[in-house]
Structures are given as structure tokens and as C-alpha cells.
Design an enzyme around this catalytic site. Structure first.
Site, PDB file in Angstrom:
ATOM      1  N   ARG A   1      40.917  20.289 -11.706  1.00 49.92           N
ATOM      2  CA  ARG A   1      41.681  21.526 -11.519  1.00 49.92           C
ATOM      3  C   ARG A   1      41.374  22.135 -10.148  1.00 49.92           C
ATOM      4  O   ARG A   1      40.249  22.023  -9.643  1.00 49.92           O
ATOM      5  CB  ARG A   1      41.317  22.514 -12.632  1.00 49.92           C
ATOM      6  CG  ARG A   1      41.495  21.929 -14.024  1.00 49.92           C
ATOM      7  CD  ARG A   1      40.596  22.575 -15.067  1.00 49.92           C
ATOM      8  NE  ARG A   1      40.890  23.981 -15.284  1.00 49.92           N
ATOM      9  CZ  ARG A   1      40.105  24.797 -15.996  1.00 49.92           C
ATOM     10  NH1 ARG A   1      38.971  24.346 -16.528  1.00 49.92           N
ATOM     11  NH2 ARG A   1      40.434  26.054 -16.168  1.00 49.92           N
TER      12      ARG A   1
ATOM     13  N   GLN B   1      25.961  18.385  -9.759  1.00 53.20           N
ATOM     14  CA  GLN B   1      26.800  19.422 -10.356  1.00 53.20           C
ATOM     15  C   GLN B   1      26.772  20.700  -9.490  1.00 53.20           C
ATOM     16  O   GLN B   1      26.565  20.598  -8.308  1.00 53.20           O
ATOM     17  CB  GLN B   1      26.397  19.718 -11.793  1.00 53.20           C
ATOM     18  CG  GLN B   1      26.644  18.556 -12.766  1.00 53.20           C
ATOM     19  CD  GLN B   1      25.521  17.542 -12.765  1.00 53.20           C
ATOM     20  OE1 GLN B   1      24.373  17.892 -12.888  1.00 53.20           O
ATOM     21  NE2 GLN B   1      25.869  16.282 -12.629  1.00 53.20           N
TER      22      GLN B   1
ATOM     23  N   HIS C   1      28.913  11.617  -5.811  1.00 55.16           N
ATOM     24  CA  HIS C   1      28.852  12.185  -4.468  1.00 55.16           C
ATOM     25  C   HIS C   1      29.444  11.182  -3.488  1.00 55.16           C
ATOM     26  O   HIS C   1      28.811  10.180  -3.138  1.00 55.16           O
ATOM     27  CB  HIS C   1      27.402  12.515  -4.104  1.00 55.16           C
ATOM     28  CG  HIS C   1      26.770  13.510  -5.023  1.00 55.16           C
ATOM     29  ND1 HIS C   1      25.424  13.841  -4.984  1.00 55.16           N
ATOM     30  CD2 HIS C   1      27.303  14.271  -6.019  1.00 55.16           C
ATOM     31  CE1 HIS C   1      25.168  14.747  -5.904  1.00 55.16           C
ATOM     32  NE2 HIS C   1      26.283  15.016  -6.550  1.00 55.16           N
TER      33      HIS C   1
ATOM     34  N   ASP D   1      31.547  19.007  -7.013  1.00 51.16           N
ATOM     35  CA  ASP D   1      32.605  18.401  -6.207  1.00 51.16           C
ATOM     36  C   ASP D   1      32.885  19.152  -4.909  1.00 51.16           C
ATOM     37  O   ASP D   1      33.964  18.981  -4.319  1.00 51.16           O
ATOM     38  CB  ASP D   1      33.912  18.280  -7.013  1.00 51.16           C
ATOM     39  CG  ASP D   1      33.754  17.404  -8.244  1.00 51.16           C
ATOM     40  OD1 ASP D   1      33.329  16.245  -8.086  1.00 51.16           O
ATOM     41  OD2 ASP D   1      34.036  17.884  -9.355  1.00 51.16           O
TER      42      ASP D   1
END
Length: 400
Positions: free
Chosen positions: A285, A212, A44, A14
Site C-alpha cells: 500500500r 521492519q 532489503h 521498506d
């Protein structure tokens, strides 16, 4: 420097690989985007100058610019998810080639993945629930695991899918329906041989797009909160003899799902437009820029030629954002995460336990975030990103 570029996320994913790949495709003509790991769980996000937006999973992030995608043998191909993505893009199958040796993710892999993660209860690993890891695990113990080239033969495909169903249990979908759907996939996409990627590399500059991030790597990440995928430059090195290595980082650290996150700070005001709490992964998070973990990522990735730093517009909007240059554990500073022996999951599991005990050391706030990250990671910043579009990027001089 050569003409080929590989884009790898140095965090937990991300960081903005898609927008970087899109900018590289806008910056100069590219022969193709080659995907070299992961599968349909990738996300993406790309926004073009004319307002088009798509979150790419299996198609390459240069698709909206007409750049072809090649799915290499390292990609786990999910024909059902790919069909849905293609429909959203207007079915640009003329831009897609797939290596016949790539593994196929099936509904039975996905169902087994979800059952396994659900059974872990509060100890979930943070899987995306798409069956990518289950597909890799199944293939490791079953030489006859279904592959893309199997879709060219109904008899062989049905035999192999039936074996998966028998081995992994039901998925609530009739076998013959899946056979029909996968056969349609085989008739629609261009399935190519093992030398096709080499041909693309000879024909022009290519971009290798990873999925990833290095901190989720199957061997180098915080086990067991990892992906069954090589997220470093390892697969690219198997496919291409020479390329420029670009590591992507945000000005702040993010993590989707379970696992250690030393600099996490839920009080930071960092709203996320394209990431939310997922049914399987859990919460998205956020935390301060983690120089310790990112230095480790650079080291285990074998080094980078340059960095792409995204979200450089964010620190101004978030005055509380800081950089963490060291951890503390048992009252002592910890500045370097020492890589363990290759493929030693016992070492990685012990490292994970230690990271759960670590706390951020002194936090600092630089005036020049790009320069500070460049210094902390000992690599030049080649791309500065101040927004999602290619026009929001500053590409410096050393990118082909």
C-alpha cells in the site's frame, strides 16, 4: 559523533534501509554489519554500481562489498532460508558469524504461524508467514526453545526440535531431515560467543542494520498489526554504548499488509519494482508522507541524530504526491500521537482503533522535500537518496 552507525526505519518498513547500509559501506571502510532484530522476513534490496542486485534477508546489506555480517542474539535465525540466500550470493559463509544464543526458526514455527494467520480470516494481522513471531512467542514460554548453539550437538538439537514439533504440530517435514539440515548449518557457519560483537566494535566502525520499521514495533506499533521484534534502537543500545542514530524515511509512506494507514491513497501513481502483493502480508500500500506518524516514530525511538530520506526522485514523477502534517478526527485536528506507557498493549490497541477513525488533514506539496521533512521531524537530513545505488546518494558531513 562516534564511528558506529545504527540504521532504523521510521515507518512500516521498506523505506530503504538496505540501500542506506550499502551506501554507508561504500562511503567508508566498515568492520562489519550487525543485524539486531527480525529474521528471514526482512527484504532489503541493494543494487551496486556494477549492476549486481540482491534482496537481503539475513545477510547484511554490505555483503556485496565484502563487509562481514554478524547476526546478534536478537536475530531469529532460519537456517533453511539462510542456506537459500547464501546460495544466491555464492555461499559467502566466510563473511558470516552467528551468536550462539540466537533463536532458531523451524518449519514447525512457520507452519504454526501460517495456521494462526489463516484462522484469523479477514482479521489477519499482516504476518509475513515466516514463523519469526511464532519463534519469539514460543521462546517466551519455553526456556528450552532451540537456539543456534544447539546445532553443535545432534542429541540436544533433536531433543529440542522434537519438543517444538510436539508442541506446535506437524509441518509436513520429517524431524530427522530438519535435524540433518540444521546440523549442516552448524558445521558451515561460524557460531560465536556473546563477546564477539564487542570485539567487532573494538576492531573498527560497524553498521547496525535493523529490520521492519518503528511503526511495526512489538510494543510501540499499531497493535496487533505489528512484528514480534524491537524495531527501535533499543537492541542496539544493549549491544553498543555509543553510536550515531540514523532514521530512514521515504518521501512517501508505504505499508505492506493490514493495519491503520491514515495517508493511504490508492490513486497515487507509484509503481513498486521490488514489493508486490504477498500471500501472507497482502497488498503493498502507498500513501502521502505521514509526518504525524513519523514524528511519533522519532519520539518512541528515543530520537535520531539524522535522517536518510530516500526516493527523493519520486515527487517529480508523481505530481499528486503530498505531505500530511496533521490528522483530523471527529472534526478536530490531531497533530501529535502521544506515546503510551512502555509495554502497554492495551494503550496501543486503543490507539490503533483511534487511527482507524483518523483522516488526513490539509495536504501540502513542498518545493524542497528534504528540507520540509527535516523541518517536520526536527532532525537534520544526513543522507539524500535519489535512486537505489550508492552513487545515487548524497552523504552529508556528519556521518562517520
Amino acid at each position: 559523533m562516534n564511528d558506529h552507525v545504527a540504521v532504523v526505519d521510521l515507518g512500516y518498513g521498506d523505506a530503504g534501509k538496505g540501500t542506506v547500509v550499502d551506501a554507508l559501506c561504500a562511503y567508508s571502510a566498515k568492520r562489519a554489519v550487525l543485524r539486531f532484530n527480525g529474521g528471514a522476513q526482512a527484504a532489503h534490496n541493494v543494487v551496486t554500481e556494477d549492476g549486481r542486485q540482491h534482496t537481503f534477508a539475513q545477510f547484511g546489506s554490505g555483503t556485496l562489498r565484502g563487509v562481514p555480517t554478524h547476526l546478534t542474539r536478537y536475530v531469529v535465525v532460519d537456517p533453511l532460508a539462510l542456506a537459500a540466500e547464501a546460495a544466491a550470493l555464492g555461499n559467502p559463509f566466510e563473511l558470516l558469524t552467528v551468536d550462539g544464543d540466537a533463536l532458531l526458526a523451524t518449519p514447525w514455527h512457520r507452519a504454526a504461524n501460517q495456521r494462526r494467520e489463516r484462522a484469523r480470516g479477514g482479521d489477519r494481522h499482516g504476518s509475513c508467514g515466516m514463523g519469526v513471531g511464532e519463534t519469539m512467542a514460543y521462546a517466551a514460554s519455553h526456556p528450552g526453545a532451540p537456539r543456534v548453539s544447539d546445532t553443535l550437538s545432534r542429541t540436544r538439537l533433536r531433543r529440542r526440535l522434537a519438543a517444538v514439533e510436539s508442541d506446535l504440530g506437524p509441518a509436513g517435514v520429517p524431524l530427522d531431515d530438519v535435524v540433518d539440515a540444521f546440523r549442516a548449518f552448524g558445521r558451515t557457519v561460524a557460531i560465536v560467543g556473546p563477546t564477539y560483537g564487542e570485539r567487532l566494535l573494538r576492531e573498527g566502525p560497524c553498521v547496525f542494520e535493523g529490520a521492519q520499521g518503528v511503526l511495526l514495533d512489538e510494543w510501540r506499533g499499531w497493535h496487533p498489526h505489528t512484528t514480534w521484534s524491537t524495531t527501535t534502537f533499543g537492541n542496539v543500545s544493549e549491544l553498543c554504548g555509543s553510536f550515531t542514530r540514523i532514521g530512514v524515511v521515504r518521501t512517501y509512506t508505504t505499508r505492506h499488509g493490514a493495519g491503520p494507514f491514515v495517508t493511504e491513497d490508492a490513486t497515487l501513481d507509484l509503481p513498486e519494482g521490488h514489493n508486490a502483493t504477498g500471500e501472507w502480508q497482502g497488498a503493498f500500500r502507498v500513501g502521502h508522507f505521514d509526518a504525524v506518524a513519523h514524528r511519533y516514530a522519532v519520539e518512541v525511538a528515543g530520537g535520531v541524530d539524522g535522517l536518510a530520506v530516500t526516493h527523493l526522485d519520486v515527487p517529480e514523477r508523481c505530481p499528486a504526491l503530498r505531505i500530511c502534517e496533521s490528522y483530523t478526527i471527529d472534526g478536530r485536528p490531531w497533530t501529535r500521537i502521544v506515546p503510551g506507557p512502555p509495554r502497554d498493549l492495551g494503550y496501543q490497541e486503543a490507539l490503533t482503533a483511534r487511527l482507524h477513525q483518523a483522516r488526513p488533514g490539509p495536504l501540502t506539496r513542498p518545493d524542497d522535500w528534504a528540507a520540509a521533512i527535516e523541518n517536520l521531524l526536527s532532525a537534520p537530513v544526513e543522507i539524500e537518496s535519489y535512486g537505489p545505488g550508492s552513487a545515487d546518494k548524497k552523504l552529508l558531513n556528519r556521518i562517520p
